[in-house]
Design a protein around this motif. Sequence first.
Motif, mmCIF file in Angstrom:
data_model
loop_
_atom_site.group_PDB
_atom_site.id
_atom_site.type_symbol
_atom_site.label_atom_id
_atom_site.label_comp_id
_atom_site.label_asym_id
_atom_site.label_seq_id
_atom_site.Cartn_x
_atom_site.Cartn_y
_atom_site.Cartn_z
ATOM 1 N N GLU A 160 -2.905 11.680 2.271
ATOM 2 C CA GLU A 160 -3.334 11.746 0.873
ATOM 3 C C GLU A 160 -4.149 13.000 0.601
ATOM 4 O O GLU A 160 -4.010 13.625 -0.449
ATOM 5 N N MET A 161 -5.018 13.385 1.527
ATOM 6 C CA MET A 161 -5.801 14.619 1.359
ATOM 7 C C MET A 161 -4.881 15.829 1.355
ATOM 8 O O MET A 161 -5.055 16.756 0.561
ATOM 9 N N SER A 162 -3.898 15.828 2.224
ATOM 10 C CA SER A 162 -2.950 16.935 2.264
ATOM 11 C C SER A 162 -2.183 17.036 0.952
ATOM 12 O O SER A 162 -2.012 18.127 0.396
ATOM 13 N N ALA A 163 -1.740 15.901 0.433
ATOM 14 C CA ALA A 163 -1.022 15.894 -0.849
ATOM 15 C C ALA A 163 -1.934 16.369 -1.975
ATOM 16 O O ALA A 163 -1.504 17.124 -2.861
ATOM 17 N N LEU A 164 -3.189 15.964 -1.947
ATOM 18 C CA LEU A 164 -4.148 16.382 -2.968
ATOM 19 C C LEU A 164 -4.357 17.892 -2.936
ATOM 20 O O LEU A 164 -4.344 18.557 -3.968
ATOM 21 N N LEU A 203 -5.198 4.025 9.046
ATOM 22 C CA LEU A 203 -6.058 4.407 7.919
ATOM 23 C C LEU A 203 -6.323 5.912 7.920
ATOM 24 O O LEU A 203 -6.276 6.560 6.867
ATOM 25 N N PHE A 204 -6.591 6.451 9.094
ATOM 26 C CA PHE A 204 -6.860 7.887 9.194
ATOM 27 C C PHE A 204 -5.617 8.691 8.830
ATOM 28 O O PHE A 204 -5.703 9.684 8.115
ATOM 29 N N ALA A 205 -4.446 8.248 9.301
ATOM 30 C CA ALA A 205 -3.200 8.949 8.977
ATOM 31 C C ALA A 205 -2.933 8.891 7.474
ATOM 32 O O ALA A 205 -2.514 9.883 6.862
ATOM 33 N N SER A 206 -3.182 7.742 6.875
ATOM 34 C CA SER A 206 -2.981 7.598 5.432
ATOM 35 C C SER A 206 -3.941 8.504 4.659
ATOM 36 O O SER A 206 -3.543 9.183 3.712
ATOM 37 N N ALA A 207 -5.208 8.520 5.069
ATOM 38 C CA ALA A 207 -6.194 9.370 4.388
ATOM 39 C C ALA A 207 -5.847 10.847 4.561
ATOM 40 O O ALA A 207 -5.964 11.634 3.617
ATOM 41 N N THR A 208 -5.397 11.221 5.747
ATOM 42 C CA THR A 208 -5.019 12.618 5.990
ATOM 43 C C THR A 208 -3.828 13.011 5.133
ATOM 44 O O THR A 208 -3.804 14.092 4.537
ATOM 45 N N ALA A 220 0.837 -1.182 0.000
ATOM 46 C CA ALA A 220 0.000 0.000 0.000
ATOM 47 C C ALA A 220 0.882 1.245 0.000
ATOM 48 O O ALA A 220 2.093 1.142 0.166
ATOM 49 N N PRO A 221 0.300 2.434 -0.181
ATOM 50 C CA PRO A 221 1.119 3.644 -0.211
ATOM 51 C C PRO A 221 1.965 3.868 1.027
ATOM 52 O O PRO A 221 2.992 4.511 0.972
ATOM 53 N N ASP A 222 1.576 3.335 2.163
ATOM 54 C CA ASP A 222 2.365 3.546 3.378
ATOM 55 C C ASP A 222 3.250 2.334 3.682
ATOM 56 O O ASP A 222 3.619 2.084 4.820
ATOM 57 N N ASP A 223 3.582 1.528 2.670
ATOM 58 C CA ASP A 223 4.508 0.398 2.744
ATOM 59 C C ASP A 223 4.032 -0.751 3.624
ATOM 60 O O ASP A 223 4.830 -1.532 4.110
ATOM 61 N N THR A 224 2.731 -0.886 3.828
ATOM 62 C CA THR A 224 2.225 -2.056 4.531
ATOM 63 C C THR A 224 1.800 -3.062 3.478
ATOM 64 O O THR A 224 1.339 -2.688 2.407
ATOM 65 N N PRO A 225 1.986 -4.356 3.744
ATOM 66 C CA PRO A 225 1.612 -5.368 2.744
ATOM 67 C C PRO A 225 0.120 -5.311 2.444
ATOM 68 O O PRO A 225 -0.694 -5.014 3.318
ATOM 69 N N VAL A 226 -0.207 -5.606 1.188
ATOM 70 C CA VAL A 226 -1.611 -5.617 0.800
ATOM 71 C C VAL A 226 -2.289 -6.792 1.490
ATOM 72 O O VAL A 226 -1.756 -7.884 1.544
ATOM 73 N N GLY A 227 -3.472 -6.576 1.990
ATOM 74 C CA GLY A 227 -4.216 -7.617 2.671
ATOM 75 C C GLY A 227 -4.006 -7.613 4.167
ATOM 76 O O GLY A 227 -4.739 -8.250 4.896
ATOM 77 N N ALA A 228 -2.992 -6.906 4.659
ATOM 78 C CA ALA A 228 -2.760 -6.842 6.098
ATOM 79 C C ALA A 228 -3.768 -5.890 6.709
ATOM 80 O O ALA A 228 -4.128 -4.881 6.113
ATOM 81 N N GLU A 229 -4.199 -6.225 7.874
ATOM 82 C CA GLU A 229 -5.156 -5.366 8.569
ATOM 83 C C GLU A 229 -4.433 -4.140 9.110
ATOM 84 O O GLU A 229 -3.372 -4.270 9.724
ATOM 85 N N ARG A 230 -4.982 -2.989 8.864
ATOM 86 C CA ARG A 230 -4.392 -1.756 9.390
ATOM 87 C C ARG A 230 -5.358 -1.187 10.420
ATOM 88 O O ARG A 230 -6.572 -1.339 10.314
#
Length: 169
Positions: A25-29, A18-23, A3-13
């Motif tokens: 991405e929103m900041s970058a956008l 999730l909130f940090a990742s969304a924040t 995933a964008p934050d270097d966690t394996p796909v399918g791993a539970e976050r």
Amino acid sequence: MSAPDDTPVGAERSIGQLFASATAEMSALVHDEIALAKAQLKQDVKRGVLSGGAFSAAGVVLLFSLPMLDFALAYGFRAWTGWNMGICFLLAFATNVLLAALLALIGVVFAKKAKKGKGPQKVAASVKETAGVLQNAKPHPRAPQTENRAELESVLSDTSAKAVARSSS
């Protein structure tokens, strides 16, 4: 794959991740949209400067070339055609006016291009669209509120067991 934050796909976050990742991405956008607005505004300003320069050039040509060009053209027309000197001066003036009109036309073309530039309006529409999408997003359903701590712990253990079973399969 990750995933964008270097966690394996399918791993539970966790929700925090999730909130940090969304924040992030929103900041970058938002930063990217601001950069896009700046670039488009810079392009519109450049077109406006070109338009102003063309108008200024038309004025300077008309102002400073009239005396010299009028005399030179009038005497040239007189030598070429043999007409009266007054008619030759009028013909020289008409030539200067046509040149100034051509430069003004170039200025009008660039002014219309600068006016049609809708860079900031496009970015504003994109920001509104992004905000609309985020407003319609629904939060993840939460576990039912229980007053008894034992019930809460049993609900959590059941959901974690299901999560483990899901991630291992």
